[in-house]
Scaffold this motif. Sequence first.
Motif, short mmCIF file in Angstrom:
data_model
loop_
_atom_site.label_atom_id
_atom_site.label_comp_id
_atom_site.label_asym_id
_atom_site.label_seq_id
_atom_site.Cartn_x
_atom_site.Cartn_y
_atom_site.Cartn_z
N LYS A 85 23.69 18.47 -25.21
CA LYS A 85 24.25 17.32 -24.49
C LYS A 85 25.16 16.51 -25.40
O LYS A 85 26.26 16.11 -25.00
N GLU A 86 24.73 16.29 -26.63
CA GLU A 86 25.55 15.54 -27.59
C GLU A 86 26.82 16.31 -27.94
O GLU A 86 27.91 15.73 -28.01
N SER A 87 26.70 17.63 -28.13
CA SER A 87 27.87 18.44 -28.43
C SER A 87 28.86 18.43 -27.28
O SER A 87 30.08 18.35 -27.50
N ALA A 88 28.36 18.52 -26.07
CA ALA A 88 29.25 18.50 -24.89
C ALA A 88 29.96 17.15 -24.78
O ALA A 88 31.15 17.09 -24.47
N SER A 89 29.24 16.09 -25.06
CA SER A 89 29.85 14.76 -25.02
C SER A 89 30.93 14.63 -26.09
O SER A 89 32.01 14.10 -25.83
N ASP A 90 30.63 15.13 -27.29
CA ASP A 90 31.63 15.09 -28.37
C ASP A 90 32.85 15.92 -28.00
O ASP A 90 33.99 15.51 -28.26
N GLU B 20 14.71 19.29 -27.67
CA GLU B 20 15.60 19.06 -28.81
C GLU B 20 16.92 19.79 -28.63
O GLU B 20 17.99 19.24 -28.88
N THR B 21 16.84 21.05 -28.20
CA THR B 21 18.05 21.84 -28.00
C THR B 21 18.91 21.23 -26.90
O THR B 21 20.14 21.14 -27.03
N PHE B 22 18.29 20.79 -25.82
CA PHE B 22 19.03 20.15 -24.73
C PHE B 22 19.75 18.90 -25.23
O PHE B 22 20.92 18.69 -24.90
N GLU B 23 19.08 18.09 -26.02
CA GLU B 23 19.71 16.88 -26.55
C GLU B 23 20.88 17.24 -27.45
O GLU B 23 21.93 16.59 -27.40
N ASP C 45 3.65 23.90 -25.52
CA ASP C 45 4.03 22.56 -25.93
C ASP C 45 5.15 22.60 -26.97
O ASP C 45 6.11 21.83 -26.90
N GLU C 46 5.03 23.52 -27.95
CA GLU C 46 6.07 23.66 -28.97
C GLU C 46 7.39 24.11 -28.33
O GLU C 46 8.46 23.60 -28.68
N ALA C 47 7.30 25.05 -27.41
CA ALA C 47 8.51 25.53 -26.74
C ALA C 47 9.17 24.42 -25.94
O ALA C 47 10.41 24.29 -25.92
N THR C 48 8.36 23.59 -25.29
CA THR C 48 8.90 22.47 -24.53
C THR C 48 9.62 21.49 -25.44
O THR C 48 10.72 21.02 -25.14
N GLU C 49 9.01 21.20 -26.58
CA GLU C 49 9.63 20.28 -27.54
C GLU C 49 10.94 20.86 -28.07
O GLU C 49 11.94 20.15 -28.18
N LYS C 50 10.93 22.13 -28.42
CA LYS C 50 12.15 22.78 -28.92
C LYS C 50 13.24 22.77 -27.85
O LYS C 50 14.40 22.53 -28.14
N ALA C 51 12.86 23.01 -26.59
CA ALA C 51 13.83 23.00 -25.51
C ALA C 51 14.43 21.61 -25.33
O ALA C 51 15.64 21.47 -25.11
#
Length: 150
Positions: A48-53, A42-45, A34-40
Motif C-alpha cells: 500500500k505504501e509503495s503504491a502510494s509512493d 505487513e506485506t499489505f502495508e 497467526d504468523e501468516a496473518t501478521e506477515k500478510a
Amino acid sequence: MSDEKNLSDDLNDMLGDAKEGAKKAADKAGEFADEATEKAKETFEDVKESASDFADGAKETFNNVTGENKKVLAGVLAIILGPFGIHKFILGYNKEGIILLVVTFVLGFITCGLGAGLTGLIGLIEGIIYLTKSDEEFYNTYQVGQKPWF
C-alpha cells in the motif's frame, strides 16, 4: 482377561497420545496461521505504501512534464488522435471534445468516413497550431483565455 485389560489400556494410551498429538498439531497450525496473518498484514502495508509512493511519483512526473502548460501533450494528441477530440478533453473543453466524437462517429458513419476525415483534419490543424505557438502564448490563449477552436 488381563490381556484384554492390557490391550484396552494400550488402546486408551494410544488414543490419548493421538489426541495429544492432534492438539499439538492444532496449536502449531494456529500459531502458523497467526504468523501468516501478521506477515500478510505487513506485506499489505508495504504494498500500500509503495503504491502510494508510485502514484505520488507519477503525479509529480506528469506535472513536471506537462506543468501548467499542456501544449506538447495537447498538440501531439491533436495530431495523432484528433478525430476523437482527446486534446479537447486534456485542455478541459469537454463540450468541444464531445462534438468531435459525435461528428467522427455519427456523421462519419452517415457519410462513409467524410465526417471522420473532417475531424481528423481539424485535429491536425489544431495540433500544428498548438505546437507552433510559444509556451506563454499557448497558455494564455487556450488555458487562461479558454479559446476552444483554432
